[in-house]
Design a protein around this motif. Sequence first.
Motif, short mmCIF file in Angstrom:
data_model
loop_
_atom_site.label_atom_id
_atom_site.label_comp_id
_atom_site.label_asym_id
_atom_site.label_seq_id
_atom_site.Cartn_x
_atom_site.Cartn_y
_atom_site.Cartn_z
N ILE A 160 107.96 72.26 73.11
CA ILE A 160 109.05 72.69 72.24
C ILE A 160 110.33 71.96 72.62
O ILE A 160 110.71 71.94 73.80
N GLU A 161 110.98 71.36 71.63
CA GLU A 161 112.29 70.72 71.85
C GLU A 161 113.32 71.46 71.00
O GLU A 161 113.14 71.63 69.80
N LEU A 162 114.39 71.92 71.65
CA LEU A 162 115.44 72.68 70.98
C LEU A 162 116.73 71.87 71.00
O LEU A 162 117.18 71.42 72.06
N ASN A 163 117.34 71.71 69.83
CA ASN A 163 118.62 71.01 69.72
C ASN A 163 119.61 71.89 68.98
O ASN A 163 119.31 72.39 67.87
N VAL A 217 119.97 75.90 65.24
CA VAL A 217 119.06 75.21 66.14
C VAL A 217 118.01 74.46 65.34
O VAL A 217 117.54 74.92 64.29
N HIS A 218 117.67 73.26 65.82
CA HIS A 218 116.53 72.51 65.31
C HIS A 218 115.40 72.66 66.32
O HIS A 218 115.58 72.34 67.50
N ILE A 219 114.27 73.14 65.86
CA ILE A 219 113.09 73.38 66.71
C ILE A 219 112.03 72.35 66.36
O ILE A 219 111.51 72.34 65.25
N GLN A 242 125.57 72.63 64.88
CA GLN A 242 126.85 73.32 64.69
C GLN A 242 126.81 74.21 63.45
O GLN A 242 127.48 75.24 63.38
N GLU A 243 125.99 73.81 62.47
CA GLU A 243 125.83 74.64 61.28
C GLU A 243 124.93 75.83 61.60
O GLU A 243 124.00 75.73 62.38
N ASP A 244 125.20 76.97 60.96
CA ASP A 244 124.47 78.19 61.23
C ASP A 244 123.17 78.20 60.41
O ASP A 244 123.06 78.87 59.39
N ARG A 245 122.18 77.45 60.90
CA ARG A 245 120.88 77.42 60.22
C ARG A 245 119.78 77.13 61.24
O ARG A 245 120.05 76.66 62.35
N ILE A 246 118.55 77.41 60.84
CA ILE A 246 117.38 77.18 61.70
C ILE A 246 116.48 76.18 61.00
O ILE A 246 116.13 76.36 59.83
N ASN A 301 107.10 80.79 60.03
CA ASN A 301 106.72 80.32 61.36
C ASN A 301 107.25 81.27 62.43
O ASN A 301 108.41 81.69 62.38
N LEU A 302 106.41 81.61 63.41
CA LEU A 302 106.83 82.56 64.45
C LEU A 302 107.98 82.01 65.29
O LEU A 302 108.83 82.78 65.76
N ALA A 303 108.02 80.70 65.49
CA ALA A 303 109.14 80.11 66.24
C ALA A 303 110.45 80.28 65.48
O ALA A 303 111.50 80.57 66.07
N TYR A 304 110.39 80.11 64.17
CA TYR A 304 111.57 80.35 63.31
C TYR A 304 112.00 81.82 63.44
O TYR A 304 113.19 82.12 63.62
N LYS A 305 111.03 82.74 63.34
CA LYS A 305 111.35 84.16 63.43
C LYS A 305 111.97 84.50 64.79
O LYS A 305 112.88 85.33 64.89
N ALA A 306 111.47 83.85 65.85
CA ALA A 306 112.00 84.10 67.19
C ALA A 306 113.46 83.64 67.27
O ALA A 306 114.32 84.35 67.82
#
Length: 283
Positions: free
Chosen positions: A41-44, A85-87, A47-51, A66-71
Amino acid sequence: MTHFEKAPAKINLSLDVLRKRNDGYHDVEMIMTTVDLADRIELNTLQEDRIEVSLWSRYVPNDERNLAYKAAKAFKTKYNISKGVHIKIEKVIPVSAGLGGGSTDAAAVLRGLNQLWNVNATIAELAALGGTIGSDIPFCVYGSTGIARGFGEIIETLPSPPPFWVVLAKPDIGVSSKTIFQKVNVDELIHPNTNAIIESLYEKDFAKLCANIGNSLESITVSLHPEVQRIKEKMVQAGAAGVLMSGSGPTVYGLVEQQSKAQRIYNSMRGFCQDVYLVRLIG
């Protein structure tokens, strides 16, 4: 800011279904341990409030399902985070396999965002948050070896098993946990000896562990997918000391003490089904 997190697969040393609850869920008792087959998993920070979720998989959605999105969404809501965050998920764990692939990705996101954004939540707090998303996520937050009770949200850590190799073999099918649990009749299940498995962990007794591993859901999955039973029989014939289906299936694992023997079993299973892995415990 970038943060990387490992998301290891889990196997069930036991899975017992105790009763059906009034809310439709089942009370379970599951002993699980983690193995060295892992998504990355890479998390970045955005600044914008979105996933955003990016991955390459025909079978895993990259949106709010996606469960990662839900988390990530649950974490942002819980701790009032306005950043996005960009996952990026590099999938290695097979999908719908009984190995907790989606759950461990979600758990890795919770652990990773906790560090990325310096929230300083405890592991117990992250596990409780994960329990609002999926029943395997609390264990995956902790990792290592443990027993999960309730619907999976109550976690007690256990000693790691004695060292051994694990051969994983998955037939070319996916199994829905929801479908399997819908067919559960608790009175007809075979219940594993959970206490004997716990004793084997404290005693580091490989033979005792192999003699007592058990999965209440196995007979249900086998009735729907006979190939699971064929893989079990093949792995027993090849010489694995303990053989069991993990989770709701369809992946079957074999426990082997010697590396050379594990390699031979791995090679024999490679000729029998496509998704085969030889891994070590990390739990």
